[in-house]
Design an enzyme around this catalytic site. Structure first.
Site, mmCIF file in Angstrom:
data_model
loop_
_atom_site.group_PDB
_atom_site.id
_atom_site.type_symbol
_atom_site.label_atom_id
_atom_site.label_comp_id
_atom_site.label_asym_id
_atom_site.label_seq_id
_atom_site.Cartn_x
_atom_site.Cartn_y
_atom_site.Cartn_z
ATOM 1 N N ASN A 100 0.875 -1.176 0.000
ATOM 2 C CA ASN A 100 0.000 0.000 0.000
ATOM 3 C C ASN A 100 0.912 1.225 0.000
ATOM 4 O OD1 ASN A 100 -1.800 2.055 0.493
ATOM 5 N ND2 ASN A 100 -2.309 1.406 2.590
ATOM 6 N N LYS A 120 0.183 4.243 -0.383
ATOM 7 C CA LYS A 120 -0.461 5.463 0.142
ATOM 8 C C LYS A 120 -0.164 6.637 -0.800
ATOM 9 C CE LYS A 120 -0.212 3.404 4.668
ATOM 10 N NZ LYS A 120 -0.154 3.572 6.115
ATOM 11 N N HIS A 175 -9.535 1.442 4.463
ATOM 12 C CA HIS A 175 -8.291 1.589 5.217
ATOM 13 C C HIS A 175 -8.536 2.541 6.398
ATOM 14 C CE1 HIS A 175 -4.227 2.770 6.294
ATOM 15 N NE2 HIS A 175 -3.843 1.647 5.730
ATOM 16 N N GLU A 218 -6.981 4.932 7.489
ATOM 17 C CA GLU A 218 -6.773 6.362 7.181
ATOM 18 C C GLU A 218 -7.988 6.933 6.460
ATOM 19 O OE1 GLU A 218 -3.005 5.738 5.282
ATOM 20 O OE2 GLU A 218 -2.158 5.199 7.226
ATOM 21 N N GLU A 269 -5.743 -4.675 10.356
ATOM 22 C CA GLU A 269 -4.664 -3.714 10.594
ATOM 23 C C GLU A 269 -4.947 -2.931 11.873
ATOM 24 O OE1 GLU A 269 -2.572 -2.573 6.657
ATOM 25 O OE2 GLU A 269 -4.335 -1.305 6.863
ATOM 26 N N GLY A 317 2.291 2.394 10.684
ATOM 27 C CA GLY A 317 3.260 3.478 10.536
ATOM 28 C C GLY A 317 3.953 3.869 11.825
ATOM 29 N N SER A 332 3.122 -2.048 10.312
ATOM 30 C CA SER A 332 4.568 -2.149 10.543
ATOM 31 C C SER A 332 5.145 -3.535 10.222
ATOM 32 C CB SER A 332 4.922 -1.732 11.978
ATOM 33 O OG SER A 332 4.576 -0.379 12.203
HETATM 34 P P1 PGA Z 1 2.651 0.332 7.643
HETATM 35 O O1 PGA Z 1 1.191 0.574 6.989
HETATM 36 O O2 PGA Z 1 3.174 -0.938 7.074
HETATM 37 O O3 PGA Z 1 3.456 1.541 7.216
HETATM 38 O O4 PGA Z 1 2.454 0.269 9.113
HETATM 39 C C1 PGA Z 1 0.324 -0.490 6.727
HETATM 40 C C2 PGA Z 1 -0.947 0.029 6.125
HETATM 41 O O5 PGA Z 1 -1.388 1.131 6.507
HETATM 42 O O6 PGA Z 1 -1.552 -0.600 5.238
#
Ligand code: PGA
Length: 254
Positions: free
Chosen positions: A10, A12, A98, A100, A170, A176, A216
């Site tokens: 992903n 983003k 997601h 976000e 997630e 992140g 992560s």
């Molecule tokens: P990350 O994000 O691996 O940077 O923690 C995962 C995601 O948001 O899909």
């Protein structure tokens, strides 16, 4: 039953067109050279790069996905992209819900149910995200919340349609932040989700659905996470922006 392993990146809101082209090329080349092809790789890239990434990945085993789409078919929705458009552009996957999108764009269960319907009706595969924020984990109500998220957006589907969905668990506190859920925490929640699905759709359906872990995921924790019984791969954010890391993560799924 053996479910396919899937490792989806992903990206983003990252990369320029040139950088996207280079990263995609590196992923294709490294995957050809180093992977055994046991895990399905998918790159979920920003809208402007979808066509070029698709053209680059044509003839390779790497799939391409979008990161969101509209709940509407077409019309006066400035700035939106429909599932039909993605389909016509040859994009088979789309991330929905997601955290976000839920947090910054107000997406909720009922809206995501509509998006899931559009995506499935169009013949695309949704990668449906769920997961609890930190305060819910601390309160201890994470199982209830995640079950609710799955129920609100997916439980109106027929068994045949549900079987076309990829789920990604997630935990928001692990996205992140560098703070990964332990493999035990991941396994526990994946089992909770699978059991919840089995309760409504039966065990055979529940056992057939891939549930990815996200938050992560890194080269040094991927193998342990992906080895868990109910973890069928990963949705990788930050580490998918480096081809080397992404491929090393994918090795953990082989
Ligand atoms: P990350 O994000 O691996 O940077 O923690 C995962 C995601 O948001 O899909």
């Amino acid at each position: 039953m053996t479910r396919p392993k899937i490792v989806a990146g992903n990206w983003k809101m990252n990369k320029t067109a040139e950088e996207a082209k280079a990263l995609t090329a590196d992923v294709i080349n490294l995957s050809r050279a180093e992977l055994k092809g046991k895990a399905k790789l998918i790159l979920c890239v920003p809208f402007p790069f979808l066509m070029q990434t698709r053209a680059q990945t044509d003839g390779s085993a790497v799939g391409v996905g979008a990161q969101n789409c509209s709940e509407h078919d077409s019309g006066a929705y400035t700035g939106e992209v429909s599932a039909t458009m993605l389909k016509s552009a040859g994009i088979p996957y789309v991330i929905l819900g997601h955290s976000e999108r839920r947090q910054y764009f107000g997406e909720n269960g009922p809206l995501l149910a509509k998006k899931v319907d559009k995506v499935l009706a169009t013949g695309l595969t949704p990668i449906f995200c769920c997961g609890e924020p930190l305060e819910i984990r601390e309160k201890g109500t994470h199982e209830t919340l995640v079950k609710e998220q799955v129920q609100q957006s997916l439980f109106h589907l027929s068994a045949d349609d549900l079987k076309k969905v990829i789920i990604a668990y997630e935990p928001v506190w692990a996205i992140g932040t560098g703070k990964t859920a332990s493999s035990q925490q991941a396994q526990e929640m994946h089992a909770v989700i699978r059991k919840h699905i089995a309760g409504k759709y039966g065990d055979a359906v529940a056992q057939s659905i891939p549930i990815l872990y996200g938050g992560s995921v890194k080269p040094d924790n991927a193998k342990e996470l992906f080895a868990c019984q109910d973890v069928d791969g990963g949705l990788v954010g930050g580490a998918s922006l480096k081809a080397r890391d992404f491929i090393d993560i994918a090795k953990g799924a082989e």
